[in-house]
Design a protein around this motif. Structure first.
Motif, PDB file in Angstrom:
ATOM      1  N   TYR A   1       0.818  -1.212   0.000  1.00 33.39           N
ATOM      2  CA  TYR A   1       0.000   0.000   0.000  1.00 33.39           C
ATOM      3  C   TYR A   1       0.849   1.258   0.000  1.00 33.39           C
ATOM      4  O   TYR A   1       0.479   2.280  -0.592  1.00 33.39           O
ATOM      5  CB  TYR A   1      -0.949  -0.010   1.214  1.00 33.39           C
ATOM      6  CG  TYR A   1      -0.720   1.091   2.209  1.00 33.39           C
ATOM      7  CD1 TYR A   1      -1.391   2.313   2.102  1.00 33.39           C
ATOM      8  CD2 TYR A   1       0.190   0.928   3.261  1.00 33.39           C
ATOM      9  CE1 TYR A   1      -1.171   3.324   3.008  1.00 33.39           C
ATOM     10  CE2 TYR A   1       0.415   1.933   4.162  1.00 33.39           C
ATOM     11  CZ  TYR A   1      -0.274   3.141   4.043  1.00 33.39           C
ATOM     12  OH  TYR A   1      -0.037   4.150   4.936  1.00 33.39           O
ATOM     13  N   ILE A   2       2.025   1.201   0.661  1.00 34.44           N
ATOM     14  CA  ILE A   2       2.819   2.421   0.757  1.00 34.44           C
ATOM     15  C   ILE A   2       3.441   2.782  -0.590  1.00 34.44           C
ATOM     16  O   ILE A   2       3.753   3.953  -0.835  1.00 34.44           O
ATOM     17  CB  ILE A   2       3.913   2.272   1.843  1.00 34.44           C
ATOM     18  CG1 ILE A   2       4.305   3.654   2.374  1.00 34.44           C
ATOM     19  CG2 ILE A   2       5.116   1.509   1.323  1.00 34.44           C
ATOM     20  CD1 ILE A   2       3.172   4.445   2.963  1.00 34.44           C
ATOM     21  N   ILE A   3       3.613   1.811  -1.466  1.00 35.75           N
ATOM     22  CA  ILE A   3       4.101   2.125  -2.813  1.00 35.75           C
ATOM     23  C   ILE A   3       3.088   3.014  -3.525  1.00 35.75           C
ATOM     24  O   ILE A   3       3.437   4.034  -4.133  1.00 35.75           O
ATOM     25  CB  ILE A   3       4.365   0.825  -3.598  1.00 35.75           C
ATOM     26  CG1 ILE A   3       5.535   0.055  -2.965  1.00 35.75           C
ATOM     27  CG2 ILE A   3       4.653   1.130  -5.070  1.00 35.75           C
ATOM     28  CD1 ILE A   3       5.751  -1.329  -3.544  1.00 35.75           C
ATOM     29  N   ALA A   4       1.806   2.649  -3.416  1.00 42.23           N
ATOM     30  CA  ALA A   4       0.769   3.500  -4.002  1.00 42.23           C
ATOM     31  C   ALA A   4       0.638   4.804  -3.237  1.00 42.23           C
ATOM     32  O   ALA A   4       0.472   5.879  -3.827  1.00 42.23           O
ATOM     33  CB  ALA A   4      -0.564   2.761  -4.014  1.00 42.23           C
ATOM     34  N   GLY A   5       0.728   4.739  -1.902  1.00 42.95           N
ATOM     35  CA  GLY A   5       0.592   5.936  -1.092  1.00 42.95           C
ATOM     36  C   GLY A   5       1.687   6.955  -1.363  1.00 42.95           C
ATOM     37  O   GLY A   5       1.506   8.144  -1.097  1.00 42.95           O
ATOM     38  N   THR A   6       2.811   6.505  -1.891  1.00 43.87           N
ATOM     39  CA  THR A   6       3.921   7.410  -2.176  1.00 43.87           C
ATOM     40  C   THR A   6       3.952   7.854  -3.631  1.00 43.87           C
ATOM     41  O   THR A   6       4.218   9.018  -3.932  1.00 43.87           O
ATOM     42  CB  THR A   6       5.263   6.719  -1.833  1.00 43.87           C
ATOM     43  OG1 THR A   6       5.235   6.308  -0.463  1.00 43.87           O
ATOM     44  CG2 THR A   6       6.434   7.670  -2.053  1.00 43.87           C
ATOM     45  N   PHE A   7       3.656   6.940  -4.564  1.00 46.20           N
ATOM     46  CA  PHE A   7       3.918   7.215  -5.977  1.00 46.20           C
ATOM     47  C   PHE A   7       2.663   7.298  -6.843  1.00 46.20           C
ATOM     48  O   PHE A   7       2.769   7.449  -8.057  1.00 46.20           O
ATOM     49  CB  PHE A   7       4.838   6.123  -6.548  1.00 46.20           C
ATOM     50  CG  PHE A   7       6.148   6.009  -5.825  1.00 46.20           C
ATOM     51  CD1 PHE A   7       7.006   7.090  -5.737  1.00 46.20           C
ATOM     52  CD2 PHE A   7       6.524   4.816  -5.223  1.00 46.20           C
ATOM     53  CE1 PHE A   7       8.220   6.982  -5.071  1.00 46.20           C
ATOM     54  CE2 PHE A   7       7.735   4.697  -4.561  1.00 46.20           C
ATOM     55  CZ  PHE A   7       8.586   5.789  -4.481  1.00 46.20           C
ATOM     56  N   LEU A   8       1.471   7.211  -6.251  1.00 50.83           N
ATOM     57  CA  LEU A   8       0.264   7.175  -7.069  1.00 50.83           C
ATOM     58  C   LEU A   8       0.107   8.444  -7.918  1.00 50.83           C
ATOM     59  O   LEU A   8      -0.176   8.373  -9.119  1.00 50.83           O
ATOM     60  CB  LEU A   8      -0.966   6.997  -6.179  1.00 50.83           C
ATOM     61  CG  LEU A   8      -2.311   6.886  -6.905  1.00 50.83           C
ATOM     62  CD1 LEU A   8      -2.346   5.661  -7.806  1.00 50.83           C
ATOM     63  CD2 LEU A   8      -3.461   6.824  -5.897  1.00 50.83           C
ATOM     64  N   VAL A   9       0.292   9.606  -7.308  1.00 51.38           N
ATOM     65  CA  VAL A   9       0.120  10.859  -8.054  1.00 51.38           C
ATOM     66  C   VAL A   9       1.146  10.964  -9.176  1.00 51.38           C
ATOM     67  O   VAL A   9       0.824  11.323 -10.317  1.00 51.38           O
ATOM     68  CB  VAL A   9       0.212  12.066  -7.111  1.00 51.38           C
ATOM     69  CG1 VAL A   9       0.200  13.370  -7.906  1.00 51.38           C
ATOM     70  CG2 VAL A   9      -0.946  12.052  -6.109  1.00 51.38           C
ATOM     71  N   ALA A  10       2.402  10.646  -8.875  1.00 52.11           N
ATOM     72  CA  ALA A  10       3.447  10.719  -9.901  1.00 52.11           C
ATOM     73  C   ALA A  10       3.167   9.744 -11.043  1.00 52.11           C
ATOM     74  O   ALA A  10       3.425  10.048 -12.214  1.00 52.11           O
ATOM     75  CB  ALA A  10       4.810  10.417  -9.278  1.00 52.11           C
ATOM     76  N   ALA A  11       2.627   8.562 -10.731  1.00 54.56           N
ATOM     77  CA  ALA A  11       2.312   7.582 -11.775  1.00 54.56           C
ATOM     78  C   ALA A  11       1.174   8.069 -12.667  1.00 54.56           C
ATOM     79  O   ALA A  11       1.217   7.921 -13.888  1.00 54.56           O
ATOM     80  CB  ALA A  11       1.946   6.235 -11.136  1.00 54.56           C
ATOM     81  N   ILE A  12       0.143   8.636 -12.046  1.00 57.76           N
ATOM     82  CA  ILE A  12      -0.979   9.148 -12.834  1.00 57.76           C
ATOM     83  C   ILE A  12      -0.523  10.290 -13.729  1.00 57.76           C
ATOM     84  O   ILE A  12      -0.984  10.424 -14.878  1.00 57.76           O
ATOM     85  CB  ILE A  12      -2.121   9.587 -11.894  1.00 57.76           C
ATOM     86  CG1 ILE A  12      -2.734   8.364 -11.205  1.00 57.76           C
ATOM     87  CG2 ILE A  12      -3.185  10.361 -12.651  1.00 57.76           C
ATOM     88  CD1 ILE A  12      -3.745   8.704 -10.130  1.00 57.76           C
TER      89      ILE A  12
END
Length: 427
Positions: A256-267
């Motif tokens: 979950y922390i991978i998404a919590g950290t990089f979700l905005v940058a990935a989008i």
């Protein structure tokens, strides 16, 4: 450490309310089951929500929408961005360990106020340098403060509401979602009109507002003298279920922390710039009522079953932006992520308390924190090619957490507590 917290959040049986005189103010140093005045529950909820918004919603997660700004304007390399995230999670682990080693921190208003002050100061100092070492040190200190705020505020809310308004505790934890949403809105505005330095200063100001609202929050009652541990019940289960639960929660912390950290940058890689910030705001809005919702559901369905569902939904949400670009996928992913990550935490910790394993919540929180440290480290080598591969790894790790939760469902000892309405008596 936190077992009483989760028991209240997730709707397990309430303890009989102690006799108390509603007209009298609360006194310090009485029984651990002491409650505050029953006519002020919403004040406790509001102050607790403000503290959790400062410590978690902003203090921990504002970095996520600021990260793309730092890439674009401060020349932050992807590797250093991951290292700064890891530094914050190391600090959080240190703070959680400090709360275990020194239980008096649970009832220290001074520690709460000092931690709130630290979370105002550390983001304000981020723009004064471009040195990665200084940034990492500031994020470590902020992580320690976030952990202490969480344990103190959560204990204060659940102690204060125990016996007369425990059903409101979920809304206090919704403050985390409010902090995520508000910080996301402010950073989204600055993406087009401001700088990364202004984003950090605005974050510090928002934290200051929440800190002011939380400043008068009463810490929990003084801890009672340690009493001998009760004998182990014959009905207490063996370690099998707890091992599965610990494995699930550790995988969840890592994924979950991978998404919590990089979700905005990935989008941001496949959608217009406003979509990433908008998605993060949506995640915060979805998180706001999620704890109360999952608590209500746990009165009807089995916690292991709900945990499995929440983890599968979260894994789908994390993978979606990597598999399908576009605005709709980004917004759906953010909603699924926001609606599940707090629910997974509350369901897991409640299940740990239900299993009657000594210091279950402390052990689970430690596994979760270790997973959060490992997450950014695991995906750092993949960041040269963007963030989509990192999200797929995060989704796979959450899927492993779901598999472990599925094993937890096998003959789970529901009889240790009141049965949810959709669960039959043990045979």
């Amino acid at each position: 450490m936190n077992a009483p917290e989760v028991t209240v959040i997730t709707g397990t049986p309430r303890r009989p309310a102690e006799r108390r005189t509603p007209s009298l103010p609360r006194e310090r140093g009485t029984d651990a089951g002491e409650t505050v005045r029953a006519d002020r529950p919403w004040r406790i909820v509001g102050q607790g929500a403000a503290a959790l918004a400062a410590g978690m919603g902003v203090g921990r997660f504002a970095y996520t929408p600021i990260l793309p700004l730092m890439h674009a304007q401060a020349g932050l390399p992807a590797r250093l961005g991951a290292e700064l995230a890891t530094a914050n999670y190391i600090g959080y682990l240190l703070g959680a360990i400090a709360a275990i080693v020194a239980p008096s921190l649970f009832v220290s208003r001074r520690a709460l106020r000092l931690s709130l002050t630290i979370l105002v100061v550390t983001p304000a100092l981020m723009p004064i340098t471009h040195l990665g070492t200084v940034w990492a040190l500031l994020r470590i200190v902020a992580g320690v403060a976030s952990a202490l705020i969480f344990v103190i505020a959560a204990d204060a809310v659940l102690t204060g509401l125990r016996g007369h308004a425990h059903h409101l505790a979920g809304w206090a934890f919704g403050g985390i979602g409010a902090g995520i949403a508000l910080s996301g809105i402010l950073v989204a505005i600055l993406r087009t009109t401001g700088t990364w330095q202004q984003a950090w200063w605005t974050t510090a100001a928002l934290t200051g507002v929440f800190a002011a609202l939380a400043w008068r929050l009463e810490a929990g009652p003084a801890l009672p003298r340690r009493s001998p541990a009760p004998p182990r019940s014959r009905d207490a289960p063996g370690p099998r279920w707890f091992v599965a639960l610990l494995a699930s929660y550790t995988f969840e912390g890592t994924g979950y922390i991978i998404a919590g950290t990089f979700l905005v940058a990935a989008i941001d890689q496949t959608a217009p710039g406003w979509v990433g910030s908008g998605a993060w705001i949506l995640a915060g809005i979805a998180a706001l009522p999620s704890t109360a919702l999952w608590a209500w559901l746990s009165r009807i369905w089995s916690r292991p079953a709900l945990l499995l569902v929440a983890l599968v939904v979260q894994a789908v949400g994390i993978a979606l932006p990597a598999l399908t670009g576009g605005i709709v996928a980004a917004l759906v992913a953010a909603t699924l992520f926001g609606a599940t990550f707090l629910g997974v935490a509350t369901l897991t910790l409640a299940a740990g308390a239900h299993l009657r394993v000594p210091r279950a919540v402390a052990i689970l929180t430690t596994g979760y924190s270790v997973g959060q440290i490992l997450g950014p480290v695991i995906v750092t080598p993949l960041l040269r090619h963007g963030y989509h591969s990192a999200l797929l790894v995060g989704a796979a790790l959450v899927a492993l957490a779901a598999a472990a939760a599925g094993a937890l469902r096998h003959r789970f000892p529901h009889h240790l507590g009141p049965l949810p309405r959709r669960v039959g008596a043990a045979r």
